[in-house]
Design an enzyme around this catalytic site. Structure first.
Site, short mmCIF file in Angstrom:
data_model
loop_
_atom_site.label_atom_id
_atom_site.label_comp_id
_atom_site.label_asym_id
_atom_site.label_seq_id
_atom_site.Cartn_x
_atom_site.Cartn_y
_atom_site.Cartn_z
N ASP A 1 -37.71 3.03 37.34
CA ASP A 1 -37.88 1.87 38.37
C ASP A 1 -37.24 2.01 39.75
O ASP A 1 -37.38 1.22 40.68
CB ASP A 1 -37.52 0.56 37.96
CG ASP A 1 -38.11 -0.64 38.69
OD1 ASP A 1 -39.10 -0.65 39.30
OD2 ASP A 1 -37.21 -1.64 38.81
N SER B 1 -42.20 -5.44 42.15
CA SER B 1 -43.09 -5.16 41.18
C SER B 1 -43.68 -5.98 40.54
O SER B 1 -43.38 -7.10 40.29
CB SER B 1 -42.20 -4.18 40.28
OG SER B 1 -41.41 -3.33 40.84
N GLN C 1 -47.27 2.12 38.90
CA GLN C 1 -46.57 0.75 39.16
C GLN C 1 -47.28 -0.02 40.15
O GLN C 1 -47.77 0.98 41.42
CB GLN C 1 -45.14 0.84 39.59
CG GLN C 1 -44.15 -0.30 39.90
CD GLN C 1 -42.65 -0.17 40.15
OE1 GLN C 1 -42.30 0.00 41.49
NE2 GLN C 1 -41.98 -0.14 39.42
#
Length: 348
Positions: free
Chosen positions: A258, A281, A331
């Site tokens: 991430d 996100s 993502q």
């Protein structure tokens, strides 16, 4: 050309309601306590464990129910937990419910609400499927009785590979991690040159001291006129310390995955950090391909094939230093600009 700003450095804070211009780049104890499966009991039996293994530590409350046991990271100026916290701990909870011969091959996550770093996170595991070759688990992360994160994780027993290919590896042509300054030194130089403000420097110094990963930034440039979807960003990453348990390498990669990902959508479009008011996100998927050591240097390659409708899509590949594709990441997240946020409510 992409300006070298802190937007290249900071990880994504993968929870809604993180509003900060520099983010362009981070119960009641049940009566019966059941033992962990034998293959996991040794994971934290030694006090001399790596920082990421310490962060992954969970307390088991009942069958398929776990609680975070360590304080979780929240960046300076953020209003929610770093997404890698709940990704990796959800993974940790799920892996304790499957036999050791099953290895993770995919993980699909949704960030629902901002996590509160002052409270523990509860992880409830559901057994979706236990097959001969595959096992599936879903995990909900909860605080104050509300779901803040949910993921579905699939595990597979190793199978013979009759087909095999992967994308090209460009790491050999890039500056190598041992030849690059560490994260703190890079940030300090950017501050001295006036690229970042004092507050951004303080955020980066905090990040460097508390996050259990080591980062080296490749300061790449692009010829004028290069389309955004053709630009790639690179980081060298590894977990700090020496990971003792083999199971923890995949969870460490999940934590790292991430880092700096969603900000790629802004960077390839030449957006200045000061113009970004919100970047969070929405969903995050990881596909695990080949064995790797997360405490050894890995190349994190990122590109953004699309932005639109206030969202950005980013693709990431993580390679071992010798060129093996270890994992792929996808993502999508929300990107809101300061002028638009001033006209609307910031909540998602």
């Amino acid at each position: 050309m992409i300006s070298p700003t802190l937007s290249l450095l900071l990880p994504e804070i993968s929870t809604p309601s993180y509003i900060c211009g520099v983010h362009c780049l981070g119960i009641i104890l049940l009566s019966t306590l059941h033992k962990q499966p034998p293959h996991m009991t040794a994971l934290f039996s030694d006090n001399d464990v790596s920082p990421v293994e310490k962060l992954l530590k969970l307390e088991q409350l009942d069958v398929d129910l776990f609680k975070s046991a360590e304080p979780l990271y929240m960046a300076r100026g953020a209003r929610g937990l770093y997404g890698g916290n709940v990704i990796s701990q959800s993974f940790m909870a799920a892996i304790q419910t499957v036999p050791v011969e099953y290895k993770v091959h995919s993980m699909h996550c949704y960030f629902v609400l901002a996590g509160d770093p002052t409270l523990p996170v509860l992880y409830k595991v559901e057994h979706v499927r236990d097959g001969h070759s595959f096992a599936t688990r879903t995990v909900q992360a909860r605080q104050r009785g509300r779901c803040i994160f949910t993921t579905t994780i699939s595990f597979q027993i190793a199978a013979e590979a009759k087909l095999s290919h992967q994308p090209n590896y460009f790491g050999a042509s890039l500056p190598q991690p041992d030849d690059l300054p560490d994260y703190a030194a890079t940030v300090g130089e950017l501050y001295k040159k006036g690229y970042i403000a004092k507050g951004e420097l303080m955020s980066a110094e905090q990040l460097s001291s508390v996050v259990p990963m080591d980062t080296r930034i490749v300061m790449n440039e692009y010829p004028d006129g290069t389309p955004p979807d053709q630009k790639k960003n690179y980081l060298w990453v590894r977990a700090k310390g020496k990971i003792k348990n083999e199971q923890a390498h995949a969870m460490a990669l999940a934590y790292i995955s991430d880092n700096a990902l969603l900000g790629t959508s802004a960077r390839v479009n030449g957006v200045n950090a000061q113009d970004i008011a919100m970047m969070v996100s929405l969903d995050h998927s990881i596909y695990f391909h080949a064995p790797f050591k997360a405490d050894e240097w890995m190349l994190f390659q990122m590109n953004s094939p699309w932005t639109g409708s206030g969202r950005g899509l980013v693709l990431g590949n993580i390679f071992t230093q010798d060129g093996i594709l270890a994992a792929s990441i996808i993502q999508e997240g929300v990107i809101r600009f300061s002028d638009l946020l001033a006209k609307s409510k910031p909540k998602l």
